[in-house]
Motif scaffolding. Structure first.
Motif, PDB file in Angstrom:
ATOM      1  N   SER A 247      36.793  46.464  36.150  1.00 28.39           N
ATOM      2  CA  SER A 247      37.626  45.946  37.285  1.00 28.39           C
ATOM      3  C   SER A 247      36.844  44.645  37.826  1.00 28.39           C
ATOM      4  O   SER A 247      37.543  43.496  38.222  1.00 28.39           O
ATOM      5  N   ARG A 251      38.329  40.696  37.605  1.00 29.99           N
ATOM      6  CA  ARG A 251      38.484  39.893  38.636  1.00 29.99           C
ATOM      7  C   ARG A 251      37.543  38.566  38.308  1.00 29.99           C
ATOM      8  O   ARG A 251      38.128  37.487  38.609  1.00 29.99           O
ATOM      9  N   LYS A 255      39.202  34.876  38.341  1.00 30.28           N
ATOM     10  CA  LYS A 255      38.877  34.094  39.573  1.00 30.28           C
ATOM     11  C   LYS A 255      37.775  33.295  39.409  1.00 30.28           C
ATOM     12  O   LYS A 255      37.609  32.371  40.401  1.00 30.28           O
TER      13      LYS A 255
END
Ligand code: AFP
Length: 335
Positions: A247, A251, A255
């Protein structure tokens, strides 16, 4: 609108290779099947007693084994092991490699962390599977150490599955990094994120800061630098840490920014496993335009000596990983 399924996409990718035999497509197909089984169980965790909680066992890394860990490990070993595409499987959850009967073995070596972040299962946080595929390089049918101890740069493909608010599979076999989202009504993964590129710079850092007292001075200075206010260099960075590598990495890939798990006084080589966590994610981030380092050199260049070895990991946007390497090599950084 007709959407592209993962299997169609893999077939298209295979056409790019004139020597392809279909064995790789077959292997990816079986990985998908196993991922769907695990996704189903993850979504059901907590409903009923059978799959929730600890098994009471401790794995090769001294960690408590969750029932879902064991389920994911067995499901991937059984499904991928019977695919006819692999000759060996190594897993974070299995002390020894699983060697496939030569009569039904294929040319690939499969490595995996079957359920990464599993201590988060009980609190409904996203977890994942990470995998990596290599070719068998030794001649003949016997699986040798050299097949299991290849550098990350020899990976043929790598990927991960996030069991989160939706189930997603992200993979690369060299031609771009592509993300697919599971449509639970059809039980099919559809292309949702073609040719993912990681931003060259990001605004977040991700690390277990509770370990700060065990870090060396340069690591402390690096994090202090990221936290310091300076509008010219757009600091401070924001801290984001889930504690589930898939996770945190997912991300960071979408990003930008940096994820770090450094070595410290307790664990000089950090916590994360080279073969099951660092190498596959380093392969993916590299193809997406980012970087992965152990603080000094490229993760993909590390020559392993043990299938379960650990490594410090700095991974993410090229800008932040280069900055980390520079500050780690500098005493008295942190302004
Ligand atoms: P678990 O599988 O035991 O939850 O460990 C997860 C993990 O290997 C990785 O997914 C995280 O990034 C990392 O450990 C978190 O470690 P800390 O709890 O030490 O921050």
């Amino acid at each position: 609108m007709l959407r592209t399924t993962l299997v169609q996409h893999i077939r298209e990718q295979e056409k790019l290779n004139p020597n392809a035999t279909g064995m790789f497509t077959n292997l990816m197909y079986e990985i998908l099947v196993a991922a769907k089984f695990v996704s189903l169980e993850v979504n059901k965790a907590g409903i009923g007693e059978s799959i929730f909680g600890l098994t009471g066992e401790i794995n090769v890394h001294g960690e408590e084994v969750q029932k879902l860990d064991r389920y994911a490990n067995e499901t991937f070993i059984k499904t991928v092991g019977n695919s006819g595409s692999v000759c060996a499987i190594t897993s974070e959850e299995s002390e020894k490699p699983v060697i496939i009967d030569p009569e039904s073995a294929g040319n690939y070596v499969f490595m995996m962390d079957p359920l990464d972040g599993s201590s988060n299962i009980d609190v409904n946080v996203s977890i994942g599977t990470i995998f990596s595929i290599y070719r068998k390089i030794s001649p003949g049918k016997e699986v040798k150490d050299e097949d299991l101890l290849q550098k990350g740069s020899a990976q043929v493909a790598a990927g991960y599955i996030v069991y989160g608010s939706s189930t997603m599979m992200v993979y690369s076999s060299g031609d771009g990094v592509h993300g697919f989202t599971l449509d639970p009504t059809l039980g099919e993964f559809f292309l949702s994120h073609p040719y993912i590129r990681i931003p060259n710079r990001g605004s977040t850092y991700s690390i277990n800061e509770g370990n700060q007292e065990d870090w060396d001075e340069n690591q402390q200075n690096l994090v202090n630098y990221l936290k310091k206010k300076d509008s010219l260099t757009q600091r401070p960075y924001k801290l984001r840490y889930i504690g589930s590598l898939v996770s945190d990495f997912h991300r960071t890939l979408l990003k930008g920014g940096i994820f770090m798990y450094p070595g410290d006084k307790k664990n000089p080589n950090g916590k994360l496993r080279l073969a099951y966590e660092a190498n596959p994610l380093a392969f993916i981030v590299g193809i997406a335009g980012g970087k992965a380092s152990d603080g000094n050199s490229r993760i993909l260049d590390i020559a392993p000596s043990d299938i379960h070895q650990q490594t410090p990991l700095y991974i993410g946007s090229a800008g932040e990983v280069e900055l980390a390497e520079k500050l780690l090599a500098t005493t008295n950084a942190g302004n």
